[in-house]
Design an enzyme around this catalytic site. Structure first.
Site, mmCIF file in Angstrom:
data_model
loop_
_atom_site.group_PDB
_atom_site.id
_atom_site.type_symbol
_atom_site.label_atom_id
_atom_site.label_comp_id
_atom_site.label_asym_id
_atom_site.label_seq_id
_atom_site.Cartn_x
_atom_site.Cartn_y
_atom_site.Cartn_z
ATOM 1 N N GLU A 1 27.584 34.561 43.025
ATOM 2 C CA GLU A 1 27.117 35.459 43.534
ATOM 3 C C GLU A 1 26.288 36.630 42.771
ATOM 4 O O GLU A 1 27.002 37.094 42.112
ATOM 5 C CB GLU A 1 28.055 36.003 44.742
ATOM 6 C CG GLU A 1 28.600 35.332 45.807
ATOM 7 C CD GLU A 1 29.579 35.674 46.844
ATOM 8 O OE1 GLU A 1 29.300 37.044 46.978
ATOM 9 O OE2 GLU A 1 30.327 35.137 47.184
ATOM 10 N N GLU B 1 36.575 35.442 45.749
ATOM 11 C CA GLU B 1 36.913 36.538 45.630
ATOM 12 C C GLU B 1 38.395 36.699 46.250
ATOM 13 O O GLU B 1 38.934 37.864 46.747
ATOM 14 C CB GLU B 1 36.123 37.650 46.374
ATOM 15 C CG GLU B 1 34.776 37.577 45.887
ATOM 16 C CD GLU B 1 33.639 38.657 46.263
ATOM 17 O OE1 GLU B 1 34.006 39.225 47.430
ATOM 18 O OE2 GLU B 1 32.706 38.706 45.754
HETATM 19 O O1 AHR Z 1 27.695 37.913 49.765
HETATM 20 C C1 AHR Z 1 28.094 38.956 50.580
HETATM 21 C C2 AHR Z 1 29.527 39.035 50.147
HETATM 22 O O2 AHR Z 1 29.966 39.490 49.044
HETATM 23 C C3 AHR Z 1 30.548 37.740 50.177
HETATM 24 O O3 AHR Z 1 30.900 37.253 51.447
HETATM 25 C C4 AHR Z 1 31.643 38.046 49.344
HETATM 26 O O4 AHR Z 1 32.165 36.833 48.488
HETATM 27 C C5 AHR Z 1 31.072 39.313 48.293
HETATM 28 O O5 AHR Z 1 31.904 40.255 48.363
HETATM 29 O O1 AHR Z 2 32.057 43.647 47.713
HETATM 30 C C1 AHR Z 2 33.103 43.802 46.899
HETATM 31 C C2 AHR Z 2 32.471 43.502 45.302
HETATM 32 O O2 AHR Z 2 31.324 44.062 45.006
HETATM 33 C C3 AHR Z 2 32.563 42.143 44.957
HETATM 34 O O3 AHR Z 2 33.791 41.673 44.364
HETATM 35 C C4 AHR Z 2 31.531 42.201 43.663
HETATM 36 O O4 AHR Z 2 30.871 41.065 43.944
HETATM 37 C C5 AHR Z 2 30.671 43.067 44.343
HETATM 38 O O5 AHR Z 2 30.060 43.840 43.137
#
Ligand code: AHR
Ligand code: AHR
Length: 491
Positions: free
Chosen positions: A283, A171
């Site tokens: 994710e 991210e």
């Molecule tokens: O899975 C929790 C968090 O969500 C992760 O650390 C991050 O990659 C995303 O924002």
């Molecule tokens: O946690 C921040 C954002 O929320 C992440 O980039 C995305 O994976 C989620 O939806």
């Protein structure tokens, strides 16, 4: 009466089992207190919680991502190798905690071998250097007489770990990320990381850091990294206290997979790229309650969330040509299907559809034709964080159909998102017949908000068989349910 029509000859593609992948991050009680609990009577001599391993095995994950997540953007992997007592204890700025480094690369690989999953390591592109990423690949996979390969041997591992999957940062677009970058900056940096990592071991597969699949970040990254990567990642979490919004939001993944697919197709065409590029949806989950670091992301899931999770997996099946890897975030305690305390664990509601799908979804995806009632969402009902209102109206039943290579063994995963009404349905085959009995696995309950707890598993899976011969049979899908039907077919 609703209808589900299946023609075993109408094949969509092959379902890659890696879509049942998992993810563990150094965050809250995922690693420490979940995966790894040194000194606990529930742990083995390596410190791995036996009960967690047992529950995780039920999810049949083929691939496991580590060490983050946001955590990785401040993680120096060299802190996590060598004698445990000598490893530095460090300030951890992604989740504002302290990292003991007692679980590191060797422990992770050992855990993967125990669970029989392929390790997938994400490298630090926040505070980490190109040199560190290169060294990590060499430490894990090197066979030469070099410093890093020899250090691995000195730390007790003669044979290379052969880690195949490597993520180029996590991210990197987000202001919450340590060392966040613009898309252009990320592309420039990731190309150089990719080069040295691949030159170190040409057999590795690289995952570029995508966003939600529909953004300019995705477009710039797909175009910029296409010559260098094998996968483009997508992260989407959804969730809402409103049941309909909660269960329909996973269709955001439908749109993401369509849009990334076309970005990839265009980039490959324009740049004349021969190697395939797929999506690593690394994710995904329902996540909206426990959002802050203070909550340690200990989300408690209800029945409605179990339906949402099954819908995600159905989406992945329908887009099997595009998505080849997916990693549920996360495995234990942190937004997870498995939840522990010091003495025990319980299975959250979402565990059951995950297990059933991993167990019963098969390798060939079929094009299920569904005729049923529809439900619409208003824009207000679907504003956070991924709008889907414009994609409606949605079928009340969400369906995936898969079969084995011979077309004799059929699995239907049917999610009835209607919280109040069961749906009477004709399941009909074209040019095939059911061979006698159908096994019915069901996850349901009378309340969409039902949750599980230690010693109180209100939402569970049941199993029974029903008779079915000929080209069709009738089945009633209960209100608010996930049903997995498994049936033998004859030609
Ligand atoms: O899975 C929790 C968090 O969500 C992760 O650390 C991050 O990659 C995303 O924002
Ligand atoms: O946690 C921040 C954002 O929320 C992440 O980039 C995305 O994976 C989620 O939806």
């Amino acid at each position: 009466m609703a209808k589900i029509k299946i023609d075993p000859e109408r094949k969509v593609g092959e379902l890659d089992r890696r879509v049942f992948g998992g993810f563990i991050e150094h965050l809250g009680r995922c690693i420490y207190g979940g995966v790894f609990d040194e000194g606990s009577p529930l742990s083995d001599e390596r410190g791995f919680r036996r009960d967690v391993l047992e529950a995780a095995k039920g999810l049949r994950m083929p691939i496991l991502r580590w060490p983050g997540g946001n955590f990785v953007s401040g993680y120096h992997w060299t802190d996590g190798i060598g004698p445990r007592e000598e490893r530095p204890r460090k300030t951890e700025l992604a989740w504002f905690s302290e990292e003991s480094n007692r679980f590191g690369t060797h422990e992770f690989i050992e855990y993967c071998r125990t669970l029989d999953v392929e390790p997938y390591i994400c490298v630090n592109m926040g505070t980490g250097t190109m040199d560190e990423a290169q060294g990590w690949v060499e430490y894990c996979n090197g066979t030469g007489d070099t410093y890093w390969a020899n250090l691995r041997r000195a730390n007790g591992q003669e044979e290379p770990f052969n880690v195949k999957y490597w993520g180029l940062g996590n991210e990197m677009y987000g202001d919450w990320q340590i060392g966040a970058l613009s898309a252009e900056e990320y592309v420039k940096k990731a190309r150089e990381f990719a080069k040295v990592m691949r030159w170190t071991d040409p057999s590795i597969e690289l995952i570029g850091c995508g966003l939600s699949g529909v953004t300019d970040w995705d477009r710039v990254v797909v175009e910029g990294l296409a010559p260098f990567v094998d996968y483009h990642s997508v992260h989407i979490y959804t969730g809402s206290d409103d049941h309909w919004s909660n269960v329909l939001a996973p269709h955001a993944a439908d749109r993401a997979l369509r849009t990334v697919r076309s970005m990839i197709e265009r980039a490959r065409y324009e740049q004349g790229i021969e190697h395939p590029i797929h999506v690593a949806y690394d994710e995904w989950n329902v996540w909206f309650r426990a959002r802050t670091a203070e909550t340690k992301l200990e989300e408690r899931y209800n029945l409605s969330d179990a339906l949402a999770v099954a819908t995600y997996l159905n989406v992945f099946a329908r887009h099997c040509e595009t998505v080849k890897i997916a990693n549920l975030a996360q495995m234990v305690n942190v937004i997870a299907p498995i939840f522990t305390n010091k003495e025990d664990l319980f299975l959250q509601t979402i565990y059951h559809p995950l297990k059933l799908c991993a167990e019963h979804m098969q390798e060939v995806v079929l094009d299920a034709h569904v005729v049923c009632e529809k439900h619409d969402l208003t824009v207000e009902e679907s504003t956070w964080p991924h709008r889907v209102a414009d994609m409606g109206p949605f079928d009340v039943l969400d369906v995936s159909a898969t079969c084995d290579g011979s077309g004799r063994d059929l699995t239907l995963v049917v999610v009835n998102r209607d919280p109040d009404n069961s749906v009477q349905t004709t399941v009909q085959l074209t040019d095939a017949a059911f061979d006698g009995t159908v096994t019915v696995h069901e996850v349901t309950g009378d309340d969409p908000t039902a949750t599980n707890d230690f010693g109180k598993e209100r939402v569970d899976a049941s199993e029974r068989t029903v008779d079915a011969g000929g080209a069709d049979f009738e089945h009633t899908f209960p209100a608010c349910s996930v049903t997995v039907l498994r049936a033998g077919l004859r030609g």
